[in-house]
Structure formats: C-alpha cells, structure tokens
Design a protein around this motif. Structure first.
Motif, PDB file in Angstrom:
ATOM      1  N   GLN A 178       8.008  67.713  84.430  1.00 35.97           N
ATOM      2  CA  GLN A 178       9.066  68.682  84.036  1.00 35.97           C
ATOM      3  C   GLN A 178      10.486  68.366  84.688  1.00 35.97           C
ATOM      4  O   GLN A 178      11.422  68.135  83.895  1.00 35.97           O
ATOM      5  CB  GLN A 178       8.624  69.914  84.058  1.00 35.97           C
ATOM      6  N   SER A 179      10.528  67.845  85.870  1.00 34.06           N
ATOM      7  CA  SER A 179      11.759  67.567  86.492  1.00 34.06           C
ATOM      8  C   SER A 179      12.382  66.515  85.898  1.00 34.06           C
ATOM      9  O   SER A 179      13.624  66.379  85.567  1.00 34.06           O
ATOM     10  CB  SER A 179      11.365  67.108  87.901  1.00 34.06           C
ATOM     11  N   GLU A 180      11.490  65.463  85.540  1.00 32.37           N
ATOM     12  CA  GLU A 180      12.383  64.168  84.984  1.00 32.37           C
ATOM     13  C   GLU A 180      12.703  64.453  83.570  1.00 32.37           C
ATOM     14  O   GLU A 180      13.709  63.840  82.938  1.00 32.37           O
ATOM     15  CB  GLU A 180      11.315  62.881  84.917  1.00 32.37           C
ATOM     16  N   LEU A 181      11.959  65.164  82.947  1.00 34.29           N
ATOM     17  CA  LEU A 181      12.403  65.378  81.339  1.00 34.29           C
ATOM     18  C   LEU A 181      13.699  66.267  81.601  1.00 34.29           C
ATOM     19  O   LEU A 181      14.659  66.005  80.585  1.00 34.29           O
ATOM     20  CB  LEU A 181      11.408  66.461  80.897  1.00 34.29           C
ATOM     21  N   VAL A 182      13.869  67.144  82.493  1.00 38.93           N
ATOM     22  CA  VAL A 182      15.070  67.849  82.642  1.00 38.93           C
ATOM     23  C   VAL A 182      16.180  67.013  82.784  1.00 38.93           C
ATOM     24  O   VAL A 182      17.271  67.069  82.363  1.00 38.93           O
ATOM     25  CB  VAL A 182      15.199  68.789  83.938  1.00 38.93           C
ATOM     26  N   ILE A 183      16.123  65.863  83.641  1.00 40.16           N
ATOM     27  CA  ILE A 183      17.156  64.839  83.953  1.00 40.16           C
ATOM     28  C   ILE A 183      17.388  64.105  82.869  1.00 40.16           C
ATOM     29  O   ILE A 183      18.577  63.994  82.676  1.00 40.16           O
ATOM     30  CB  ILE A 183      16.435  63.847  84.913  1.00 40.16           C
ATOM     31  N   GLN A 184      16.376  63.685  82.124  1.00 46.11           N
ATOM     32  CA  GLN A 184      16.720  63.086  80.651  1.00 46.11           C
ATOM     33  C   GLN A 184      17.508  63.819  79.803  1.00 46.11           C
ATOM     34  O   GLN A 184      18.521  63.309  79.106  1.00 46.11           O
ATOM     35  CB  GLN A 184      15.565  62.583  80.051  1.00 46.11           C
ATOM     36  N   ARG A 185      17.145  64.971  79.741  1.00 45.93           N
ATOM     37  CA  ARG A 185      17.811  65.781  78.693  1.00 45.93           C
ATOM     38  C   ARG A 185      19.404  66.238  79.095  1.00 45.93           C
ATOM     39  O   ARG A 185      20.298  66.077  78.384  1.00 45.93           O
ATOM     40  CB  ARG A 185      17.284  67.382  78.816  1.00 45.93           C
ATOM     41  N   LEU A 186      19.595  66.352  80.576  1.00 50.25           N
ATOM     42  CA  LEU A 186      20.930  66.530  81.046  1.00 50.25           C
ATOM     43  C   LEU A 186      21.944  65.324  80.909  1.00 50.25           C
ATOM     44  O   LEU A 186      23.122  65.450  80.542  1.00 50.25           O
ATOM     45  CB  LEU A 186      20.970  67.123  82.701  1.00 50.25           C
ATOM     46  N   LEU A 187      21.187  64.167  81.073  1.00 44.53           N
ATOM     47  CA  LEU A 187      21.860  62.772  80.849  1.00 44.53           C
ATOM     48  C   LEU A 187      22.297  62.652  79.165  1.00 44.53           C
ATOM     49  O   LEU A 187      23.446  62.260  79.049  1.00 44.53           O
ATOM     50  CB  LEU A 187      21.039  61.538  81.228  1.00 44.53           C
ATOM     51  N   THR A 188      21.312  63.193  78.496  1.00 40.36           N
ATOM     52  CA  THR A 188      21.723  62.815  77.011  1.00 40.36           C
ATOM     53  C   THR A 188      22.751  63.824  76.718  1.00 40.36           C
ATOM     54  O   THR A 188      23.724  63.569  76.107  1.00 40.36           O
ATOM     55  CB  THR A 188      20.361  63.434  76.349  1.00 40.36           C
ATOM     56  N   GLU A 189      22.732  65.151  77.226  1.00 36.33           N
ATOM     57  CA  GLU A 189      23.782  66.177  76.986  1.00 36.33           C
ATOM     58  C   GLU A 189      25.180  65.790  77.482  1.00 36.33           C
ATOM     59  O   GLU A 189      26.286  65.960  76.702  1.00 36.33           O
ATOM     60  CB  GLU A 189      23.636  67.638  77.526  1.00 36.33           C
ATOM     61  N   ALA A 190      25.126  64.896  78.377  1.00 33.56           N
ATOM     62  CA  ALA A 190      26.451  64.481  79.144  1.00 33.56           C
ATOM     63  C   ALA A 190      27.002  63.347  78.061  1.00 33.56           C
ATOM     64  O   ALA A 190      28.107  62.845  78.577  1.00 33.56           O
ATOM     65  CB  ALA A 190      26.410  64.042  80.474  1.00 33.56           C
ATOM     66  N   GLY A 191      26.176  62.891  77.248  1.00 36.40           N
ATOM     67  CA  GLY A 191      26.748  61.831  76.366  1.00 36.40           C
ATOM     68  C   GLY A 191      26.472  60.283  76.861  1.00 36.40           C
ATOM     69  O   GLY A 191      27.157  59.344  76.324  1.00 36.40           O
ATOM     70  N   ASN A 192      25.486  60.034  77.794  1.00 36.38           N
ATOM     71  CA  ASN A 192      25.040  58.969  78.239  1.00 36.38           C
ATOM     72  C   ASN A 192      24.222  58.252  77.088  1.00 36.38           C
ATOM     73  O   ASN A 192      23.471  59.222  76.523  1.00 36.38           O
ATOM     74  CB  ASN A 192      24.315  58.862  79.442  1.00 36.38           C
ATOM     75  N   SER A 193      24.356  57.010  76.929  1.00 39.39           N
ATOM     76  CA  SER A 193      23.584  56.213  76.119  1.00 39.39           C
ATOM     77  C   SER A 193      22.628  55.345  76.716  1.00 39.39           C
ATOM     78  O   SER A 193      22.798  54.960  77.935  1.00 39.39           O
ATOM     79  CB  SER A 193      24.408  55.520  75.134  1.00 39.39           C
TER      80      SER A 193
END
Length: 355
Positions: free
Chosen positions: A169-184
């Motif tokens: 769950q924690s790693e999925l949160v990291i991935q979601r927040l990075l995506t929201e921040a516009g990282n590719s």
C-alpha cells in the motif's frame, strides 16, 4: 493474534500526550521556508544532517517527500528499513525525497557519532536529520517509531503508516503521488527485498512476548526478590523459576530510570519468553571498553538457535551501544528461559524486544 496485539508488537510508542493526525493536512505550495507547512518547515530549520547538506525549502519544492521517523536501536524500524531503503533507491530519480528523522529513544542515541556509525552499518543511504529534542517529532504530532509520512508535491500529508507492514500500500501511494506531481517514467511494480538477520520479518504467529525495559522508568514483570532498588548499587538474586514474560537480575547492579549498569563481573539477566527472536539493547558503560558475554537458552548453549551477534556457543562481545540479536530459534517455537552472563564489568542494558 488480534489487531491490537499486532499494533503493539509492530511499533514502539513515545510516551507523550500528542494526538495522532489522521487524514490529509492541506497546505499551500511555496519555496519559502517561512511559508512551508509547519511539518516541512521543521525539517528545513533543523541544523544537523548526515548523508546530506541540510535540505532547503527550494530543494523540497515540488517534490514528493517521504518522512521516516526512526531511532537506530528500534527493532520495528530495523524490519521496516529494507523497504524504505529500496524505495529511496528506486524512486530517487523520479521526484521522491526520503528523509530519515532520527528521534532518539535512549540517551546514547543522541550522540551523533553513534548515529553516524549506525547509518553506515545499517546502510541508511538517504538524508538523515538529527532530532534530539524531538522538535520535528512534535511538529508532525508523531507518537511512534517507526512512522512514515507521505507528503505530496504541494506540501500536504496524504498518507501515514505507524509501525511495520502495509508495504505494498505504501509503495502504491508513492507511485500515485509521483504521478500526480507530473513525473514521467515512474518505475512500475513493487520492490522485492531480501531481508536477513535483524531485518527479517518477525514470526508474528509465534510472537508471545512484547517489548520490555530494563530501567525502572518503564519496566514490567521484574521478579528478583525485593524488587528494584532505584539508583543505587544492589546485589540481586534471581528466583528459581520465572513465569512467562517475567525477568530478573542476578549480581551487583545499579538500576536507573533508563538502564541497568553492572558493577562487578558475572552479573546475569534472565528472561522467560515466547518468540523466535530475542534482542537486547545494550552497550559498554565506558566508551570503547568491550564487555564479553555468554548466553544460554534453557541452561544450554544456543547452538542453532543463536542470533547474529553470538556464536553457536553463545559467546559475544558488546562493542558499541545498539540492539543485539541474541536468539533466533528454529521451530518449534516454545517458552524458553534466556540467560545472559556478563564476563566483564561495565555492561549497560536498556530493553528487550522480540520477533
């Protein structure tokens, strides 16, 4: 094991009055330290860092920040560390900043040289900020070791985890927040860790013993005759039998609020426990003065049940103040009587933990 027991065993609680912050806390995004949210402002105002120059507001602006509260003698943090280490490496080039806030539990953990040694020995690769007065801890309203706070690119706390577990769950949160921040180009999938030694996950199904302290400030189930004689030298006697999760001293000890110090060689500590692993936080009372010890399990050398810090005959040496893994017993797990005998004077013992 019910959820309450699982929570108690998987994290250590700071004995304070702060309330837990649940849910997202909303703040505006800015590169000004003054205008940063209080939690992040406490980070950039901290003067003492390891593995990095002090991070600035500009360096955190627009980044996803994972704040990890830890103290290096904590077994719960040690078992979480492989995942945090792996996330820091996997996402370092994709907008994630991991910051380890070292908030000490014991006085020896305030020593920056001890923390520097621990960070190197335990391969803590990300920036570390020293929080000896728990200033950052209080700014986050935190209560636990370990604790993870997931801060998005706009400075909002979006998720938090107290104690071990919830790694997927924690790693999925990291991935979601990075995506929201516009990282590719964010790597997919989940990290796979090969945790060994003290970092290996606990055997939760067999964990029947909880953390206990040796100092009189927070100890429980002390069984030596006459009880603890606080802050003065006393010759203790251990009872012939101990009930489960009781412990005792034998020999000449001075028990303080935080620790027990051995005044003469051949002192012993006994503990009856039920767990695969037994750990003891201890150190030499005089720096750079090693203390030899030997452990027994049910009166015998541990053989295959020895931990990483002793050999199969139970022999080991205290060289620095830290957590020592003394027992890792193979199945079947049963109630065992642990005994540690110190062959030299000057041992300090702080707390027992299990896994």
């Amino acid at each position: 094991m019910d959820m309450l027991e699982d929570i108690n065993f998987s994290r250590r609680r700071f004995l304070g009055s702060a309330a837990l912050t649940i849910g997202a806390v909303r703040f505006g995004m800015t590169a000004s330290a003054k205008a940063l949210p209080g939690e992040l402002r406490s980070l950039v105002k901290a003067p003492t860092w390891l593995n990095s120059q002090p991070l600035t507001a500009a360096e955190l602006d627009g980044k996803v920040v994972l704040v990890d509260f830890w103290t290096y003698s904590c077994i719960n943090w040690r078992r979480q560390l492989p995942y945090v280490r792996a996330w820091a490496e996997k996402y370092k080039d994709h907008g994630l900043v991991v910051v380890g806030v070292h908030a000490p539990e014991f006085s020896f953990e305030k020593n920056i040289d001890n923390v520097r040694w621990a960070a190197k020995d335990m391969r803590v690769i990300y920036p570390i900020v020293m929080d000896n007065e728990h200033t950052i801890w209080q700014a986050f309203n935190n209560e636990y070791w370990p604790a993870l706070y997931f801060v998005d690119a706009k400075g909002r706390i979006r998720h938090q985890v107290f104690g071990e577990g919830k790694y997927e769950q924690s790693e999925l949160v990291i991935q979601r927040l990075l995506t929201e921040a516009g990282n590719s180009g964010i790597p997919g999938g989940l990290v796979s860790v090969d945790a060994r030694g003290a970092e290996a996950d606990a055997d939760w199904g067999e964990l029947g013993s909880g953390e206990n302290y040796v100092g009189y400030g927070r100890t429980e189930n002390f069984a030596s005759r006459g009880g603890i004689k606080s802050d003065k030298a006393h010759v203790y006697e251990a009872p012939e039998h101990l009930r489960l999760n009781a412990w005792a001293l034998s020999g000449d000890w001075t028990v303080g609020r935080e620790t027990a110090v051995l005044n003469h060689p051949d002192g012993r500590i006994l503990y009856r426990f039920h767990a695969r692993d037994l750990h003891l936080v201890m150190g030499p009372a005089a720096p750079k003065t090693p203390v030899r010890f030997r452990i027994l399990i049910d009166g015998q050398a541990p053989q295959a049940a020895h931990g990483v810090d002793v050999d199969d005959q139970g022999s080991g040496t205290i060289a620095e103040a830290r957590m020592y893994q003394l027992v890792r017993q193979p199945r079947p797990i049963a109630d065992r009587q642990f005994e540690i005998q110190f062959l030299d004077t000057g041992a300090e013992a702080f707390s027992f933990t299990f896994g």
